[in-house]
Write an enzyme that holds these catalytic residues in place. Structure first.
Site, PDB file in Angstrom:
ATOM      1  N   CYS A 174     -30.210  15.479 -23.261  1.00  0.00           N
ATOM      2  CA  CYS A 174     -31.704  15.227 -23.775  1.00  0.00           C
ATOM      3  C   CYS A 174     -32.347  13.999 -22.451  1.00  0.00           C
ATOM      4  CB  CYS A 174     -31.859  14.697 -24.965  1.00  0.00           C
ATOM      5  SG  CYS A 174     -33.683  14.069 -25.480  1.00  0.00           S
TER       6      CYS A 174
ATOM      7  N   ASN B 134      -5.981   3.896  -5.901  1.00  0.00           N
ATOM      8  CA  ASN B 134      -6.589   3.986  -4.652  1.00  0.00           C
ATOM      9  C   ASN B 134      -7.354   5.285  -4.773  1.00  0.00           C
ATOM     10  OD1 ASN B 134      -6.675   4.009  -1.795  1.00  0.00           O
ATOM     11  ND2 ASN B 134      -4.802   3.249  -1.215  1.00  0.00           N
TER      12      ASN B 134
ATOM     13  N   SER C 145      -0.332   4.104  -1.232  1.00  0.00           N
ATOM     14  CA  SER C 145      -0.967   5.160  -1.727  1.00  0.00           C
ATOM     15  C   SER C 145      -2.085   5.545  -0.975  1.00  0.00           C
ATOM     16  CB  SER C 145      -1.498   4.627  -3.040  1.00  0.00           C
ATOM     17  OG  SER C 145      -2.234   3.238  -2.787  1.00  0.00           O
ATOM     18  N   CYS C 146      -2.562   4.869   0.322  1.00  0.00           N
ATOM     19  CA  CYS C 146      -3.620   5.629   1.383  1.00  0.00           C
ATOM     20  C   CYS C 146      -3.294   7.029   1.379  1.00  0.00           C
ATOM     21  CB  CYS C 146      -3.383   4.976   2.748  1.00  0.00           C
ATOM     22  SG  CYS C 146      -4.774   5.458   3.646  1.00  0.00           S
TER      23      CYS C 146
ATOM     24  N   CYS D  17     -21.159  18.727 -31.905  1.00  0.00           N
ATOM     25  CA  CYS D  17     -20.572  18.316 -30.530  1.00  0.00           C
ATOM     26  C   CYS D  17     -21.513  17.307 -29.854  1.00  0.00           C
ATOM     27  CB  CYS D  17     -20.418  19.542 -30.013  1.00  0.00           C
ATOM     28  SG  CYS D  17     -22.079  20.285 -29.427  1.00  0.00           S
TER      29      CYS D  17
ATOM     30  N   ASN E 271       0.855  -1.233   0.014  1.00  0.00           N
ATOM     31  CA  ASN E 271       0.193   0.188   0.171  1.00  0.00           C
ATOM     32  C   ASN E 271       0.993   1.386   0.051  1.00  0.00           C
ATOM     33  OD1 ASN E 271      -1.862   1.919   0.471  1.00  0.00           O
ATOM     34  ND2 ASN E 271      -2.916   1.152   2.165  1.00  0.00           N
TER      35      ASN E 271
ATOM     36  N   CYS F 204     -32.664  20.657 -24.767  1.00  0.00           N
ATOM     37  CA  CYS F 204     -31.509  20.696 -25.887  1.00  0.00           C
ATOM     38  C   CYS F 204     -31.027  22.147 -26.335  1.00  0.00           C
ATOM     39  CB  CYS F 204     -31.863  20.189 -27.069  1.00  0.00           C
ATOM     40  SG  CYS F 204     -33.380  20.247 -27.784  1.00  0.00           S
TER      41      CYS F 204
ATOM     42  N   CYS G 178     -26.447  18.448 -27.115  1.00  0.00           N
ATOM     43  CA  CYS G 178     -27.770  18.170 -27.166  1.00  0.00           C
ATOM     44  C   CYS G 178     -28.382  17.077 -26.741  1.00  0.00           C
ATOM     45  CB  CYS G 178     -28.321  18.809 -28.585  1.00  0.00           C
ATOM     46  SG  CYS G 178     -27.899  17.739 -30.022  1.00  0.00           S
TER      47      CYS G 178
ATOM     48  N   CYS H 113     -27.658  24.053 -25.789  1.00  0.00           N
ATOM     49  CA  CYS H 113     -26.893  24.620 -26.969  1.00  0.00           C
ATOM     50  C   CYS H 113     -26.669  26.117 -27.060  1.00  0.00           C
ATOM     51  CB  CYS H 113     -27.791  23.965 -28.285  1.00  0.00           C
ATOM     52  SG  CYS H 113     -26.647  24.426 -30.008  1.00  0.00           S
TER      53      CYS H 113
END
Length: 500
Positions: free
Chosen positions: A486, A299, A234-235, A479, A232, A448, A482, A452
């Site tokens: 929705c 982690n 990474s705690c 892109c 470990n 939408c 929308c 937009c």
């Protein structure tokens, strides 16, 4: 892909309201012994095929007038009961999928596992009784809660959740440290688990404070019967210098402590990486070069969950104070997948086995980690929220998915998505996908249009007669914002055309 695996099903709103009760009153009340709770739980965890397969024929809900299950629903004490009959009728017409003979077993770091699903190193696997229960339910292994040479002094409370709109559990924060059992108690747990469950896999997570401790802990875990050692590194909130993510952010310490661990064991070693860093490949390479067998990632992420604007305090609130803690849950999945992909495309790490974690709740989440190269999966936050029982849908959902796609072994999907994640400059930039509107599905809500105009390219206007959206093609850049917003899923990408 079969519609059974379509996440955008109309019954999601009903299903998401279920409390997922223990010993559910709805099931007890049903005079036909319908497993309504299990069916709804399967739907909640994206295992629609499994839910459909559990339905009896003929469906008793079609003729039941009493609706005893709905009357017994505890959700009704909060607002409205779950419309169980509507849910069952909605999926009754779906075809059942045959579960072919699919092999979920997989080799990881030279160790054979019955399936890829492990409990990750945390409170969900912190004593004999808990892990034994999980093993009995079908979990293939456990990364036992991190063991050290000391017992930390914990705070109370130490958990809190992030919410959004009507979603009660978007993300999760903890400020819990390593095991609160003594070294002797933990060794006893591991020995008993291995004696009682010899085919299950025990990953002993360890954390030392110096080279001698890393070596000694590795030796003791090996003698206790562990199959794999997890370092470990990474705690994110250990109270002490040279512990947890302080190590994982320092390649020199990763190298030093991995070598120290290797001195104490012949077992496979996993180096658990911190996401609190820009480039995970750097410490990961240091670990592999120092003798690690594989990588565990990710982690939890350093976080401050919220600020109470009445008293300006944060949660978890410990006598008015809090601290930076570890963020987990579904919300971190995209971050975890990015780190894993980056390591799998790194030439020095591409062959390193990876145990993936970070936001896995369903079989579909798990399959995404496998598709990006993981051969093993670890889960905590979902278990904390829903219990060990999620393993039923993880296993069943994975088998039905693999069956439906013609796969015979879970190992066949490992790494399948890697070729499709490329550098930004390699993406096709000469074509455009305009949005396609389904007028029958469209509600005329205007979401939408708002998105937009205020957040896109002002390429949608609302028809005055129908109150439905109309595309202004010469402004649209494709892109798909929308379609993303929705609520009725009435907008989808049209066929790609070349830009003029």
């Amino acid at each position: 892909m079969s519609s059974l695996f379509n996440k955008d099903i109309s019954i999601n709103e009903y299903v998401s309201g279920c409390l997922l009760c223990n010993e559910a009153p709805c099931r007890k009340a049903c005079p036909y012994t319908l497993e309504a709770d299990n069916i709804i739980r399967s739907l909640r965890f994206e295992n629609k095929a499994g839910a459909v397969n559990k339905l009896p024929h003929p469906l008793p809900c079609e003729t039941c007038a009493d609706k005893a299950c709905i009357k017994a629903c505890l959700k009704g004490k909060i607002n409205e009961p779950v419309p169980i009959d509507k849910i069952m009728k909605a999926i009754a017409a779906e075809p059942k999928i045959k579960e072919d003979d699919v092999d979920l077993s997989i080799d990881f770091c030279g160790v054979h596992t019955e399936n890829p699903f492990f409990l990750s190193s945390s409170v969900v696997g912190s004593n004999y009784e808990m892990v034994a229960k999980a093993f009995d339910m079908g979990w293939a292994g456990v990364a036992f809660k991190t063991i050290g040479m000391f017992v930390p002094k914990e705070v109370s409370p130490r958990f809190t959740a992030l919410t959004k709109e009507n979603l009660p559990f978007v993300g999760f924060k903890n400020i819990e440290q390593i095991s609160d059992h003594t070294l002797e108690e933990n060794i006893k747990f591991l020995k008993q688990l291995k004696a009682d469950y010899p085919t299950k896999i025990i990953v002993a997570s360890i954390m030392g404070q110096n080279e001698e401790e890393w070596t000694k802990l590795a030796k003791l875990m090996t003698e206790a019967g562990a199959d794999i050692i997890e370092c470990n590194f990474s705690c994110p909130h250990m109270t002490g210098e040279g512990l947890g993510s302080d190590v994982g952010q320092n390649p020199e310490l990763v190298d030093l402590y991995t070598k120290a661990t290797r001195k104490g064991t012949h077992l496979p070693i996993l180096a658990k990486m911190t996401p609190n860093i820009g480039n995970m490949e750097i410490p990961a390479k240091a670990a592999m070069e120092a003798g690690a067998t594989g990588i565990a990632a990710i982690n939890t992420i350093k976080s401050i969950m919220n600020i109470d604007l009445e008293n300006f305090q944060s949660a978890p609130n410990v006598e008015g104070k809090s601290s930076v803690g570890g963020y987990s849950g579904k919300a971190v999945k995209p971050i975890a997948l990015r780190f894993i992909r980056d390591m799998k495309v790194c030439k020095e790490l591409k062959d390193a086995p990876i145990s993936g974690m970070g936001g896995i709740e369903t079989w579909a989440d798990a399959a995404e980690f496998l598709a990006l190269g993981c051969e093993n999966l670890q889960i905590t936050t979902s278990v904390m929220q829903y219990g060990y029982r999620i393993i039923e849908d993880l296993i069943e959902g994975m088998k039905l998915y693999l069956s439906s796609q013609g796969y015979k072994r879970v190992s066949e999907v490992v790494g399948k998505a890697l070729p499709n994640i490329v550098a930004a400059d390699e993406l096709e930039r000469d074509g455009i996908c305009y949005p396609k509107f389904d007028r029958d599905k469209c509600l005329g809500c205007g979401r939408c249009y708002l998105s937009c105009f205020d957040g896109g390219h002002q390429a949608i206007k609302m028809d005055e007669k129908t109150n439905k959206p109309m595309l202004i093609a010469n402004k649209c850049v494709g892109c798909q914002l929308c379609g993303t917003v929705c609520p009725a899923k009435a907008i989808s990408p049209a066929q790609r055309v070349m830009k003029k």
